[in-house]
Design a protein around this motif. Structure first.
Motif, PDB file in Angstrom:
ATOM      1  N   PRO A 109      36.725  26.274  25.994  1.00 33.97           N
ATOM      2  CA  PRO A 109      37.105  24.978  25.418  1.00 33.97           C
ATOM      3  C   PRO A 109      37.714  25.064  24.019  1.00 33.97           C
ATOM      4  CG  PRO A 109      34.778  25.327  25.059  1.00 33.97           C
ATOM      5  CD  PRO A 109      35.282  26.518  25.852  1.00 33.97           C
ATOM      6  N   TYR A 110      37.962  26.258  23.521  1.00 31.38           N
ATOM      7  CA  TYR A 110      38.283  26.445  22.106  1.00 31.38           C
ATOM      8  C   TYR A 110      39.764  26.350  21.742  1.00 31.38           C
ATOM      9  CZ  TYR A 110      33.560  28.295  22.277  1.00 31.38           C
ATOM     10  OH  TYR A 110      32.221  28.456  22.502  1.00 31.38           O
TER      11      TYR A 110
ATOM     12  N   ARG B 198      36.632  31.839  19.148  1.00 32.75           N
ATOM     13  CA  ARG B 198      38.002  31.859  19.667  1.00 32.75           C
ATOM     14  C   ARG B 198      38.467  33.288  19.913  1.00 32.75           C
ATOM     15  NH1 ARG B 198      41.851  27.727  18.831  1.00 32.75           N
ATOM     16  NH2 ARG B 198      43.121  29.067  17.505  1.00 32.75           N
ATOM     17  N   LEU B 199      38.138  34.197  19.014  1.00 29.40           N
ATOM     18  CA  LEU B 199      38.530  35.595  19.209  1.00 29.40           C
ATOM     19  C   LEU B 199      37.864  36.185  20.446  1.00 29.40           C
ATOM     20  CD1 LEU B 199      38.533  36.909  15.549  1.00 29.40           C
ATOM     21  CD2 LEU B 199      40.508  36.435  17.000  1.00 29.40           C
ATOM     22  N   TRP B 200      36.578  35.898  20.626  1.00 31.68           N
ATOM     23  CA  TRP B 200      35.862  36.412  21.799  1.00 31.68           C
ATOM     24  C   TRP B 200      36.433  35.850  23.085  1.00 31.68           C
ATOM     25  CZ3 TRP B 200      30.724  34.596  19.277  1.00 31.68           C
ATOM     26  CH2 TRP B 200      30.352  35.494  18.263  1.00 31.68           C
ATOM     27  N   SER B 201      37.016  34.666  23.010  1.00 28.82           N
ATOM     28  CA  SER B 201      37.422  33.942  24.212  1.00 28.82           C
ATOM     29  C   SER B 201      38.894  34.077  24.561  1.00 28.82           C
ATOM     30  CB  SER B 201      37.085  32.455  24.045  1.00 28.82           C
ATOM     31  OG  SER B 201      35.702  32.289  23.875  1.00 28.82           O
TER      32      SER B 201
ATOM     33  N   LEU C 238      50.414  32.705  16.654  1.00 29.48           N
ATOM     34  CA  LEU C 238      51.089  33.999  16.782  1.00 29.48           C
ATOM     35  C   LEU C 238      50.074  35.140  16.895  1.00 29.48           C
ATOM     36  CD1 LEU C 238      54.000  33.531  14.208  1.00 29.48           C
ATOM     37  CD2 LEU C 238      54.115  33.345  16.707  1.00 29.48           C
ATOM     38  N   GLU C 239      48.988  35.058  16.135  1.00 28.26           N
ATOM     39  CA  GLU C 239      47.959  36.108  16.226  1.00 28.26           C
ATOM     40  C   GLU C 239      47.257  36.084  17.576  1.00 28.26           C
ATOM     41  OE1 GLU C 239      47.643  38.666  14.437  1.00 28.26           O
ATOM     42  OE2 GLU C 239      48.716  38.059  12.633  1.00 28.26           O
ATOM     43  N   LEU C 240      47.008  34.900  18.126  1.00 28.94           N
ATOM     44  CA  LEU C 240      46.400  34.811  19.460  1.00 28.94           C
ATOM     45  C   LEU C 240      47.325  35.421  20.511  1.00 28.94           C
ATOM     46  CD1 LEU C 240      44.953  31.171  19.353  1.00 28.94           C
ATOM     47  CD2 LEU C 240      43.670  33.320  19.123  1.00 28.94           C
ATOM     48  N   VAL C 241      48.618  35.142  20.387  1.00 33.50           N
ATOM     49  CA  VAL C 241      49.620  35.708  21.297  1.00 33.50           C
ATOM     50  C   VAL C 241      49.599  37.235  21.197  1.00 33.50           C
ATOM     51  CG1 VAL C 241      52.138  35.981  21.539  1.00 33.50           C
ATOM     52  CG2 VAL C 241      51.111  33.695  21.438  1.00 33.50           C
ATOM     53  N   ARG C 242      49.603  37.746  19.987  1.00 31.78           N
ATOM     54  CA  ARG C 242      49.594  39.207  19.796  1.00 31.78           C
ATOM     55  C   ARG C 242      48.317  39.832  20.358  1.00 31.78           C
ATOM     56  NH1 ARG C 242      51.647  37.514  14.220  1.00 31.78           N
ATOM     57  NH2 ARG C 242      53.886  37.968  14.316  1.00 31.78           N
TER      58      ARG C 242
ATOM     59  N   ALA D 170      45.131  45.369  19.446  1.00 34.27           N
ATOM     60  CA  ALA D 170      44.065  44.393  19.675  1.00 34.27           C
ATOM     61  C   ALA D 170      43.139  44.366  18.468  1.00 34.27           C
ATOM     62  CB  ALA D 170      43.306  44.715  20.955  1.00 34.27           C
ATOM     63  N   ASP D 171      42.783  45.532  17.973  1.00 29.18           N
ATOM     64  CA  ASP D 171      41.930  45.625  16.787  1.00 29.18           C
ATOM     65  C   ASP D 171      42.625  44.999  15.577  1.00 29.18           C
ATOM     66  OD1 ASP D 171      39.562  47.117  15.307  1.00 29.18           O
ATOM     67  OD2 ASP D 171      41.409  47.638  14.219  1.00 29.18           O
ATOM     68  N   MET D 172      43.874  45.369  15.358  1.00 34.34           N
ATOM     69  CA  MET D 172      44.608  44.880  14.194  1.00 34.34           C
ATOM     70  C   MET D 172      44.735  43.360  14.203  1.00 34.34           C
ATOM     71  SD  MET D 172      48.616  45.314  13.074  1.00 34.34           S
ATOM     72  CE  MET D 172      48.621  47.070  13.158  1.00 34.34           C
ATOM     73  N   HIS D 173      45.096  42.796  15.341  1.00 30.01           N
ATOM     74  CA  HIS D 173      45.365  41.361  15.368  1.00 30.01           C
ATOM     75  C   HIS D 173      44.082  40.533  15.410  1.00 30.01           C
ATOM     76  CE1 HIS D 173      49.524  41.986  14.975  1.00 30.01           C
ATOM     77  NE2 HIS D 173      49.490  42.864  15.968  1.00 30.01           N
ATOM     78  N   ALA D 174      43.015  41.064  15.978  1.00 36.19           N
ATOM     79  CA  ALA D 174      41.725  40.375  15.872  1.00 36.19           C
ATOM     80  C   ALA D 174      41.269  40.393  14.415  1.00 36.19           C
ATOM     81  CB  ALA D 174      40.690  41.035  16.773  1.00 36.19           C
ATOM     82  N   TYR D 175      41.427  41.519  13.755  1.00 34.62           N
ATOM     83  CA  TYR D 175      41.059  41.662  12.351  1.00 34.62           C
ATOM     84  C   TYR D 175      41.897  40.726  11.475  1.00 34.62           C
ATOM     85  CZ  TYR D 175      40.092  43.985   7.892  1.00 34.62           C
ATOM     86  OH  TYR D 175      39.725  44.259   6.591  1.00 34.62           O
ATOM     87  N   ASP D 176      43.209  40.722  11.685  1.00 34.12           N
ATOM     88  CA  ASP D 176      44.098  39.851  10.900  1.00 34.12           C
ATOM     89  C   ASP D 176      43.789  38.381  11.138  1.00 34.12           C
ATOM     90  OD1 ASP D 176      45.334  42.099   9.865  1.00 34.12           O
ATOM     91  OD2 ASP D 176      47.164  41.883  11.071  1.00 34.12           O
ATOM     92  N   ALA D 177      43.523  38.025  12.399  1.00 35.71           N
ATOM     93  CA  ALA D 177      43.193  36.632  12.715  1.00 35.71           C
ATOM     94  C   ALA D 177      41.894  36.224  12.032  1.00 35.71           C
ATOM     95  CB  ALA D 177      43.086  36.453  14.233  1.00 35.71           C
ATOM     96  N   LYS D 178      40.921  37.094  12.060  1.00 33.73           N
ATOM     97  CA  LYS D 178      39.632  36.813  11.409  1.00 33.73           C
ATOM     98  C   LYS D 178      39.838  36.640   9.902  1.00 33.73           C
ATOM     99  CE  LYS D 178      35.087  36.686  11.337  1.00 33.73           C
ATOM    100  NZ  LYS D 178      34.372  35.536  11.818  1.00 33.73           N
TER     101      LYS D 178
END
Length: 152
Positions: A80-81, A69-72, A36-40, A53-61
């Motif tokens: 490949p991740y 994975r976040l960079w990609s 769900l975080e990747l989708v967001r 984008a900032d919020m969901h990258a932060y939450d995913a981390k």
């Protein structure tokens, strides 16, 4: 950059509560939180929503997501991740977010991949997540919410 409006939840508390309630339902779905975080994140990248984008990258981390994975996420097809299920979710995210770019809406091959990867409840949860993040993106881009402001 300066926000056009501030204190949005206080201005429209019922509307915010409705969207937050939907987020609460999605958190209980069978779709992994990481997906769900990747989708967001991907929808927010497409829509140019720095706040989301900032919020969901932060939450995913915070949830244990790896930097690679976040960079990609923006280049998930060439990376490949990601699992087959995550790839199906990301493809559906892109198609549904860019729905106006395809006269057929979401292409059958994208739908079929997602439907093969998720049961009906999971698939509908993905669709609802995509719809919700697109709503959040439109609110935040229109009002120019500032990336990182939620941590300030």
């Amino acid at each position: 950059m300066q926000a056009r409006m501030t204190g949005l939840p206080a201005i429209a508390p019922d509307a915010y509560k409705a969207l937050l309630n939907l987020e609460g339902v999605l958190a209980k779905s069978s779709v992994p939180k990481s997906t769900l975080e990747l989708v967001r994140l991907r929808a927010s990248q497409i829509n140019g929503c720095g706040f989301c984008a900032d919020m969901h990258a932060y939450d995913a981390k915070k949830g244990g997501e790896t930097d690679e994975r976040l960079w990609s996420v923006a280049t998930w097809r060439e990376s490949p991740y990601f699992t087959d299920e995550e790839r199906a979710a990301l493809a559906l995210t892109e198609a549904a977010t860019r729905i106006a770019d395809n006269p057929a809406g979401v292409p059958d091959d994208v739908w079929d991949e997602a439907a093969d990867a998720y049961d009906e409840e999971g698939l509908l949860s993905l669709i609802m997540c995509i719809a919700a993040i697109n709503a959040w993106n439109r609110i935040n881009v229109t009002t120019r919410q500032i990336a990182g402001a939620m941590r300030a």
